[in-house]
Design an enzyme around this catalytic site. Structure first.
Site, short mmCIF file in Angstrom:
data_model
loop_
_atom_site.label_atom_id
_atom_site.label_comp_id
_atom_site.label_asym_id
_atom_site.label_seq_id
_atom_site.Cartn_x
_atom_site.Cartn_y
_atom_site.Cartn_z
N GLU A 284 0.83 -1.21 0.00
CA GLU A 284 0.00 0.00 0.00
C GLU A 284 0.86 1.27 0.00
OE1 GLU A 284 -2.68 -0.73 3.34
OE2 GLU A 284 -3.97 -1.93 2.04
N ARG A 317 5.74 -7.74 8.36
CA ARG A 317 4.36 -8.11 8.00
C ARG A 317 4.28 -8.78 6.62
NH1 ARG A 317 0.57 -3.77 7.97
NH2 ARG A 317 -1.07 -4.96 8.98
N ASP A 363 -8.14 -9.15 4.15
CA ASP A 363 -7.92 -7.95 4.95
C ASP A 363 -8.91 -7.83 6.11
OD1 ASP A 363 -6.94 -5.61 5.82
OD2 ASP A 363 -7.22 -4.50 3.96
N GLU A 385 -1.83 -12.15 13.12
CA GLU A 385 -2.23 -10.75 13.33
C GLU A 385 -3.75 -10.63 13.26
OE1 GLU A 385 -0.03 -7.45 11.34
OE2 GLU A 385 -2.00 -6.70 10.78
N GLU A 391 -12.28 -2.03 12.35
CA GLU A 391 -12.34 -1.38 11.03
C GLU A 391 -13.47 -1.95 10.17
OE1 GLU A 391 -8.75 -1.67 8.71
OE2 GLU A 391 -9.63 -0.59 7.03
O1 GCW Z 1 -7.08 -2.94 6.33
C1 GCW Z 1 -6.09 -2.10 5.83
C2 GCW Z 1 -6.39 -0.76 6.39
C3 GCW Z 1 -5.22 0.18 6.36
C4 GCW Z 1 -4.03 -0.50 7.02
C5 GCW Z 1 -3.73 -1.79 6.29
C6 GCW Z 1 -2.59 -2.58 6.95
C7 GCW Z 1 -2.26 0.49 8.32
O2 GCW Z 1 -7.47 -0.21 5.70
O3 GCW Z 1 -5.58 1.36 7.03
O4 GCW Z 1 -2.90 0.34 7.08
O5 GCW Z 1 -4.86 -2.62 6.31
O6 GCW Z 1 -2.89 -3.53 7.64
O7 GCW Z 1 -1.44 -2.24 6.75
#
Ligand code: GCW
Length: 690
Positions: A284, A317, A363, A385, A391
């Site tokens: 990302e 990660r 996610d 994790e 969220e």
């Molecule tokens: O789920 C996504 C989130 C991001 C987050 C990313 C991650 C910290 O929308 O906000 O960034 O995962 O886990 O790195």
């Protein structure tokens, strides 16, 4: 979108440690037998806290003696030489009605203290004998996605739903960190021993925590230390360039290696019990080793080498995927990414690297398959994790108790049953504690990589926005200590501690509202494991096609005939092939794929009949109507008992439940209407769909 949230007064709520929770210990004579000298700052700080704890407990109730009391009712004994307990664990021996807690370290003793507090009267009246207690996971960690500066889009805390950060306020570390110590105390009481104090998306300001701001990091570490919580920092892979002025961050470059070694030396000089670095790389938009044609083992080992002289750790990660995908391309599958990148690297990570794997391949969705990475890397220390911050599960506006879900994940058997009985095989909890099949000796000796989660706290009076979201933080900590604990029992523990003198009616109501709330949330949101359908960006509320034509790789592929993602080997992306037997075949076949993951693995017609006997389309309608009815029942049940809790709790919960109901109705109507329009198939029960 904005929400009007009243974050109340600054005085934090006592959560699971109100004075009343100390009634049983506070009215007794307590003795702390810790004459032996203690080695480190951490040991000394924790021992001092234990003295404070006993003082506070007895001071609250009066009449007890702290110190070497004559014929004490409870003895806490530090025995550094004792081999019976692991470093963080403790032994409770009860003879003549008197418990003696023995531990090798002050942190172990602290855990023993909170164990006795939690058991209350039962600690003094239960059967006699000796019990050993040790944490299942050697590393029990919370990650904070807190920014030092207020980020223009993500705010002070990325995916934070509990007000501001407890560490930072608008660009600086808070002057007053008493709340951080109060937080560490709550964590110690549930067994958490590590916290990463900044966002894994490391922006320019936050990167400087590693250099100019080290004295401030040392202040935060000092605030966490009294309760045995060690500090970690998220760092940027590009730091040698952005902070060090080097022309490259190539992990194989000597100057880069030297820069990281110096950086680590400086951190440990300021914080001797510093834990290590957490890294999000090539994900990302975060920089990483791919820019130099290197892989993630090269990247992680670079940092591992730098922190090794200090016994430090690198949490690296596995959340690496292409977020600039073309939605027209059906062959790329985001769910495959972590396995494709990491499984081939098994055996190449240094001993002090922990590869931190999101529980699912996508996610943190409300329902997704368990990540196949967890079964693919026996020679690597793997951490699980989780996301305590909600969220994708209602953002602490919805009551959604996640304990049952985490239990399910930790108990999942990646290789199926190995003894002929269902669920009898090695479990995810075994893998992340170093007991997976074929675990390399180093992995087993280190106890694996442990369990980490994104925290849900902020400077909100209740810590977690929704008072009920405290139960998630509580359950997470307790499950890292013992993944076999029952989620309903943990909720019960939380209720008992948090609501002193809980009536049977209040207890029953809280169970009725929370026990199945995760499944209720699932019922009114994205169906059958397909995921997302949230509004892009902030991820709150429904938007069925919100991510459908975006680069993020999270699609449902609904058309007039059907829905779901074909991840089979036969006709789809081949993702099912990342699992060992039996799951690779269980998920591959429509005959055996569990209903709740059907659309995660298969694209099916709306008329496909589930194992439950109803069609996919009817299931969508039924669950969305039922989900809203369940929330209506939650609201009604709360009104029956709200008067039993303090006014501020009652008000906050009422406000949140009203929003949950509004939002659930919105989800129901958008999802049902969307699928009625796509499929043209009416609800068999003739209910209103718009
Ligand atoms: O789920 C996504 C989130 C991001 C987050 C990313 C991650 C910290 O929308 O906000 O960034 O995962 O886990 O790195």
């Amino acid at each position: 979108m904005t929400f009007d949230i009243d974050f109340g007064t600054p005085a934090p709520h006592a959560a699971w440690l109100p004075d009343e929770a100390f009634a049983a210990v506070g009215t007794r004579r307590l003795a702390l037998d810790a004459a032996a000298p203690t080695a480190t700052d951490l040991d000394r700080a924790v021992l001092a806290s234990l003295v404070t704890e006993l003082d506070r407990a007895t001071g609250t109730h009066g009449g007890a003696v702290v110190g070497a009391a004559d014929s004490p009712d409870l003895v806490l004994r530090l025995e550094p030489g004792s081999a019976t307990s692991p470093p963080d664990g403790f032994t409770v021996a009860r003879t003549d009605g008197r418990p003696t807690v023995t531990a090798r370290t002050p942190t172990g003793l602290l855990h023993g203290w909170f164990h006795v507090v939690r058991r209350g009267e039962a600690a003094f009246t239960g059967p006699e004998g000796t019990e050993q207690h040790a944490p299942a996971a050697a590393l029990r960690m919370l990650d904070h996605w807190d920014n030092v500066d207020v980020h223009p889009v993500m705010g002070q805390v990325e995916r934070g739903y509990s007000g501001g950060s407890i560490f930072y306020d608008a660009g600086v570390v808070r002057a007053d960190l008493t709340r951080v110590t109060a937080y560490a105390r709550l964590l110690a009481a549930v067994g958490i021993d590590r916290a990463c104090i900044n966002n894994v998306n490391v922006h320019a300001r936050e990167a400087r925590l590693l250099t100019d701001d080290l004295p401030e990091v040392a202040r935060i570490a000092a605030a966490l230390r009294p309760y045995g919580v060690r500090t970690h920092l998220a760092v940027s892979f590009a730091a040698p360039m952005t902070l060090g002025g080097l022309p490259t961050s190539d992990p194989l470059d000597d100057a880069v290696r030297a820069w990281w070694r110096d950086a680590a030396d400086r951190v440990w000089a300021q914080v001797p019990d510093f834990g290590g670095f957490v890294v999000k790389a090539d994900s990302e938009g975060q920089p990483g080793p791919f820019a130099y044609g290197r892989d993630h083992a090269d990247g992680a080992n670079l940092l591992a080498e730098a922190v090794a002289p200090h016994d430090g750790l690198v949490h690296w990660r596995a959340f690496v995927y292409n977020h600039t995908q073309d939605w027209r391309d059906r062959s790329t599958d985001r769910a495959r990414a972590a396995f494709d990148h990491f499984a081939p690297l098994d055996g190449r990570f240094a001993d002090n690297v922990v590869v931190q794997v999101k529980h699912g391949p996508l996610d943190f969705q409300t329902r997704e398959a368990v990540s196949p990475v967890l079964a693919a890397m026996p020679r690597t220390r793997l951490a699980l994790e989780l996301q305590v911050t909600q969220e994708y599960t209602g953002q602490q506006r919805h009551a959604c108790y996640l304990g049952p879900w985490w239990s399910e994940l930790l108990r999942f058997a990646p290789w199926g049953a190995d003894d002929g009985t269902t669920g009898g095989g090695t479990r995810v909890a075994d893998v992340v504690t170093g007991h997976g099949p074929d675990a390399a000796p180093g992995v087993a000796a280190a106890g694996g990589g442990g369990i980490a989660a994104v925290s849900n706290v902020g400077d909100d009076r209740f810590w977690t926005g929704h008072p009920f979201a405290q139960a998630n933080l509580y359950a997470f900590g307790r499950l890292t200590w013992d993944p076999t604990l029952d989620a309903t029992d943990l909720l019960d523990e939380w209720i008992t501690l948090t609501f002193p003198d809980t009536s049977a009616d209040l207890r029953a109501a809280l169970h009725a509202i929370l026990d199945d709330s995760w499944r209720t949330y699932e019922a009114y949101t994205a169906p059958l494991g397909v995921g997302f359908m949230v509004r892009p960006g902030h991820h709150y509320g429904p938007d069925v096609d919100g991510y459908e034509y975006t680069p993020w790789g999270t699609y449902h592929f609904a058309d007039r005939d059907g829905i779901g993602v074909d991840r089979t080997r036969a006709t789809g992306t081949g993702y099912t092939g990342q699992y060992p037997a039996p799951w690779r075949d269980v998920y591959e076949s429509l005959e055996t794929c569990p209903d709740d993951l059907l659309l995660f693995f298969h694209h099916v017609p709306y008329t496909h009949v589930l194992h439950s006997g109803v069609t996919v389309i009817q299931h969508v309608y039924d669950t969305h109507f039922a989900g809203v009815e369940q929330v209506e029942a939650m609201v009604a049940r709360w009104e029956e008992v709200a008067a039993e809790v303090p006014d501020d709790v009652a008000r906050r919960v009422r406000e949140r439940l009203a929003e949950q109901l509004r939002s659930a109705v919105e989800w129901r109507d958008q999802v049902n209407t969307y699928f009625l329009r796509k499929s043209g198939i009416p609800d068999a029960r003739g209910r209103t769909i718009y």
